[in-house]
Design a protein around this motif. Sequence first.
Motif, PDB file in Angstrom:
ATOM      1  N   PHE A 276      -5.572   4.095  -2.969  1.00 53.03           N
ATOM      2  CA  PHE A 276      -6.547   3.845  -1.910  1.00 53.03           C
ATOM      3  C   PHE A 276      -7.189   2.472  -2.136  1.00 53.03           C
ATOM      4  N   LEU A 277      -7.015   1.603  -1.142  1.00 53.56           N
ATOM      5  CA  LEU A 277      -7.485   0.219  -1.236  1.00 53.56           C
ATOM      6  C   LEU A 277      -8.585  -0.027  -0.218  1.00 53.56           C
ATOM      7  N   PRO A 278      -9.835  -0.292  -0.671  1.00 49.90           N
ATOM      8  CA  PRO A 278     -10.908  -0.644   0.269  1.00 49.90           C
ATOM      9  C   PRO A 278     -10.610  -1.997   0.916  1.00 49.90           C
ATOM     10  N   LEU A 279     -10.796  -2.094   2.227  1.00 51.44           N
ATOM     11  CA  LEU A 279     -10.470  -3.316   2.956  1.00 51.44           C
ATOM     12  C   LEU A 279     -11.696  -4.111   3.379  1.00 51.44           C
ATOM     13  N   ASP A 280     -12.886  -3.510   3.314  1.00 52.95           N
ATOM     14  CA  ASP A 280     -14.101  -4.190   3.753  1.00 52.95           C
ATOM     15  C   ASP A 280     -15.268  -3.636   2.954  1.00 52.95           C
ATOM     16  N   VAL A 287     -10.244   1.834   4.913  1.00 53.08           N
ATOM     17  CA  VAL A 287      -9.426   2.006   3.713  1.00 53.08           C
ATOM     18  C   VAL A 287      -7.953   2.096   4.094  1.00 53.08           C
ATOM     19  N   LEU A 288      -7.107   1.505   3.254  1.00 53.46           N
ATOM     20  CA  LEU A 288      -5.667   1.697   3.356  1.00 53.46           C
ATOM     21  C   LEU A 288      -5.243   2.711   2.305  1.00 53.46           C
ATOM     22  N   GLY A 289      -4.618   3.802   2.742  1.00 50.40           N
ATOM     23  CA  GLY A 289      -4.153   4.834   1.817  1.00 50.40           C
ATOM     24  C   GLY A 289      -2.636   4.912   1.783  1.00 50.40           C
ATOM     25  N   ILE A 290      -2.099   5.072   0.579  1.00 57.57           N
ATOM     26  CA  ILE A 290      -0.655   5.207   0.380  1.00 57.57           C
ATOM     27  C   ILE A 290      -0.397   6.534  -0.333  1.00 57.57           C
ATOM     28  N   TRP A 291       0.560   7.305   0.172  1.00 56.84           N
ATOM     29  CA  TRP A 291       0.926   8.582  -0.442  1.00 56.84           C
ATOM     30  C   TRP A 291       2.449   8.651  -0.549  1.00 56.84           C
ATOM     31  N   ALA A 292       2.937   8.872  -1.743  1.00 54.26           N
ATOM     32  CA  ALA A 292       4.387   9.003  -1.939  1.00 54.26           C
ATOM     33  C   ALA A 292       4.635  10.122  -2.938  1.00 54.26           C
ATOM     34  N   TYR A 293       5.639  10.937  -2.676  1.00 51.08           N
ATOM     35  CA  TYR A 293       6.020  11.934  -3.664  1.00 51.08           C
ATOM     36  C   TYR A 293       7.512  12.204  -3.577  1.00 51.08           C
TER      37      TYR A 293
END
Length: 414
Positions: A276-280, A287-293
């Motif tokens: 989870f990357l805060p953008l502002d 927030v930009l969220g990435i989910w991989a499994y």
Amino acid sequence: MIKYLISFFVCFILNQNVIYAQIATDIDNSCTPKTIFELFNKKDSILMVKPVKNSFLLVMPVIGFQPATGLNFGAAIQYTFKGRDVLDKYSSTNLGLIFTTKKQLLLNVKNNILLSDNKLYLSGDYRLYVFTQPNYGLGTNNIPKYNKDPDFDITSIEEPMDYNYFKFHQTASWELKKHFYVGGGIELDWYSTIVDTNLDVNNGIYTNHYEYSILYGFNTNEYFVNGLSLNLIYDSRDNQINTRKGWYAKLNYRFNADLFNEQSASNVLYSELRYFLPLDSKKENFVLGIWAYGQFVTKGVVPYLNLPSIGWDQRSRSGEGYTQGLFRGNSLAYFQAELRFPITCNQFLSGTVFTNLTTASNEINNIRLLQYIQPAFGLGLRILIDKATRTNLVLDYAVGNHSKGFYLNAGETF
């Protein structure tokens, strides 16, 4: 339908200042977080400053429709809590009881609990299903590209099946170093009273479930998958209910024993990553969220219904845009990217745009992982219902290849 949703979000984003001004006429201008319950308080209501609470109980009726269940209704209870220390993180437990028009009973109990100053991490998934769900074959080549067959209907590949399912998965992990946990668990799966509706052996009509079970020596009416697991977890998320920054990584290696005639020895690896990357810095929920499994049968074989499958993760949130169980294989990989953005400055309304990709293998037909990838994309609306835990009511609409779906939940997708 999708074009109307896109227009809706575009209008919201382009007119945020107007929305802020309209809401400010009825609520405080400071843009402090407001829940749906506070938004409709009368102006002359007595407002009291209360200390931050350590728990939140949500009881929500469930009404929906999915191809696998038909019309479903019931209730879901989510309890979120934390210790009194400011550094304690929130934990959650969920209970759901659902009935469907296909005469199904779905009882779910989930837990993700941090205890002893975040040093003990419990994660559990219990289910009791009296279930009906079509199967669709193995691999992600079971659905053609839209431009190759625009008239394709997913119901044409359905293989209806009735069965009962009991699941008990519980792990416990201990913190060895900050954010890093090591532990183990017990994982039991029991599939019984399996009725393969389309199967007619006497007339030479076979199903994917039957052919797979006969090939690998499984009972076609009942089987078990029971074992122990080793778990490695890294969790630096600021809040597991609605994360705004941090990482979550997990490795679960499961050892299934050959205990009964209906069970075969096997090993299964599950790996997961969330970022989870805060953008502002001024908008906390931008927030930009990435989910991989990925889930991989690394040794031996598991029964058909226990093969890695979309929508069968702990919270049944993966694969929006596709029905549960549509993609299944000896190995499965999933990726989702989601942009979460504010709509109102008081965090009452926020939105998401997301995309996901799914790929599954089929060893019987020599279909490799990544050989066929099925995409989906969607839009979502979030309504704040608790400030302390940052719990949102989640409404998502997603479109996949020859498929689409609407989703209503509490708490973020991941």
